[in-house]
Design an enzyme around this catalytic site. Structure first.
Site, mmCIF file in Angstrom:
data_model
loop_
_atom_site.group_PDB
_atom_site.id
_atom_site.type_symbol
_atom_site.label_atom_id
_atom_site.label_comp_id
_atom_site.label_asym_id
_atom_site.label_seq_id
_atom_site.Cartn_x
_atom_site.Cartn_y
_atom_site.Cartn_z
ATOM 1 N N ASN A 9 0.858 -1.188 0.000
ATOM 2 C CA ASN A 9 0.000 0.000 0.000
ATOM 3 C C ASN A 9 0.895 1.238 0.000
ATOM 4 O OD1 ASN A 9 -1.880 1.981 0.367
ATOM 5 N ND2 ASN A 9 -2.392 1.421 2.485
ATOM 6 N N LYS A 11 0.037 4.248 -0.449
ATOM 7 C CA LYS A 11 -0.654 5.457 0.032
ATOM 8 C C LYS A 11 -0.400 6.608 -0.958
ATOM 9 C CE LYS A 11 -0.353 3.494 4.570
ATOM 10 N NZ LYS A 11 -0.506 3.655 5.999
ATOM 11 N N HIS A 95 -9.825 1.229 3.864
ATOM 12 C CA HIS A 95 -8.598 1.395 4.650
ATOM 13 C C HIS A 95 -8.901 2.363 5.805
ATOM 14 C CE1 HIS A 95 -4.631 2.762 5.849
ATOM 15 N NE2 HIS A 95 -4.197 1.600 5.384
ATOM 16 N N GLU A 97 -7.454 4.831 6.943
ATOM 17 C CA GLU A 97 -7.272 6.254 6.627
ATOM 18 C C GLU A 97 -8.474 6.800 5.851
ATOM 19 O OE1 GLU A 97 -3.340 5.820 4.919
ATOM 20 O OE2 GLU A 97 -2.655 5.210 6.911
ATOM 21 N N GLU A 165 -6.236 -4.971 9.971
ATOM 22 C CA GLU A 165 -5.221 -3.950 10.258
ATOM 23 C C GLU A 165 -5.570 -3.205 11.541
ATOM 24 O OE1 GLU A 165 -2.723 -2.554 6.744
ATOM 25 O OE2 GLU A 165 -4.546 -1.392 6.721
ATOM 26 N N GLY A 171 1.631 2.283 10.760
ATOM 27 C CA GLY A 171 2.600 3.372 10.676
ATOM 28 C C GLY A 171 3.215 3.756 12.012
ATOM 29 N N SER A 210 2.608 -2.143 10.435
ATOM 30 C CA SER A 210 4.036 -2.169 10.770
ATOM 31 C C SER A 210 4.749 -3.475 10.417
ATOM 32 C CB SER A 210 4.247 -1.817 12.244
ATOM 33 O OG SER A 210 3.823 -0.487 12.488
#
Ligand code: PGA
Length: 249
Positions: A9, A11, A95, A97, A165, A171, A210
């Site tokens: 991913n 991003k 996702h 985000e 996730e 992150g 991560s």
């Protein structure tokens, strides 16, 4: 044996030119006999260039989002129909985000899951709890609801990928330990079985948050983990290769 999946991913990173350079370096060092599946989830603006760069490779191409309508007055949105026509095979849906920064809710995500399916895109549906939910022991309840809601309008065929996730691991460098990941992954598999029946085992369940070359091997040994969704550690060809090679070895 099932292929292990490595979904990168990216991003909102990389220009089309940088994407092309990534593929040149990455694919030249990727074991041509690799049985596992690598997928690059790139920003929409680089998909066209990447499609050409990936020609003749085994690497899959995916988008990071799509809208639920085919076309129309939806300024700024990306059509699943166009993605499909461009040769994009996968699309990330929900996702964390997108859920938090762009306020995508379960109802919207259910529509996106349905649209992706009708345009023959393989969705990679993301679910995951935040830190408060984990601390309140609500992890399994939260991810189960996200999964069930996202499949509301779906045909319930095994034509998608699921990714667990935990938001607190994205992150942050804080990876879920194999026990935590396994508990959530196993629960998701049991919900899939309840919703999809016997074909549920054909839906791969990835872990994301991560993942890097140091923890990939240990996580991959968990039988409930069928692949990884990798953010930060997928941006450099060498670091993604290290992950792919550490699991293969
Ligand atoms: P990370 O991101 O690997 O950088 O934690 C994962 C993701 O957001 O999909």
């Amino acid at each position: 044996m099932k292929k292990f999946i490595f979904a990168a991913n990216w991003k909102m990173n990389k220009t089309p030119k940088e994407s092309q350079e990534f593929v040149e370096e990455f694919s030249s060092q990727l074991d041509p006999k690799l049985q596992n599946q690598v997928i690059l989830l790139a920003p929409a603006l680089s998909l066209s260039t990447l499609r050409e760069s990936l020609e003749g490779t085994q690497i899959g191409l995916g988008a990071q989002n799509c809208f639920y309508e085919k076309s129309g007055a939806f300024t700024g949105e990306n059509s699943p129909w166009v993605l499909s026509e461009m040769g994009v095979q996968f699309v990330l849906i929900g996702h964390s985000e997108r859920r938090s920064l762009f306020h995508e809710d379960d109802e919207l995500l259910a529509k996106k899951m349905k649209a992706a399916e009708s345009f023959q895109l393989t969705s990679i549906l993301c679910v995951g709890e935040n830190l408060t939910e984990r601390e309140q022991n609500k992890t399994l309840e939260v991810i189960e609801l996200q999964l069930r809601n996202a499949l509301q309008e779906h045909s319930k065929k095994a034509n998608f990928i699921l990714a667990y996730e935990p938001i607190w691991a994205i992150g942050t460098g804080k990876v879920a330990n194999p026990g935590q990941a396994n508990e959530a992954q196993k629960h998701l598999k049991s919900v899939l079985e309840d919703v999809l029946g016997s074909v549920a085992e054909d839906v791969p369940v990835l872990y994301g948050g991560s993942v890097n070359s140091k923890n990939a091997k240990e996580l991959s040994l968990e039988p409930s983990i069928d692949g990884f969704l990798i953010g930060g550690a997928s941006l450099e060809p060498s670091s993604l290769l290290d992950i792919v090679n550490s699991v293969k070895a």
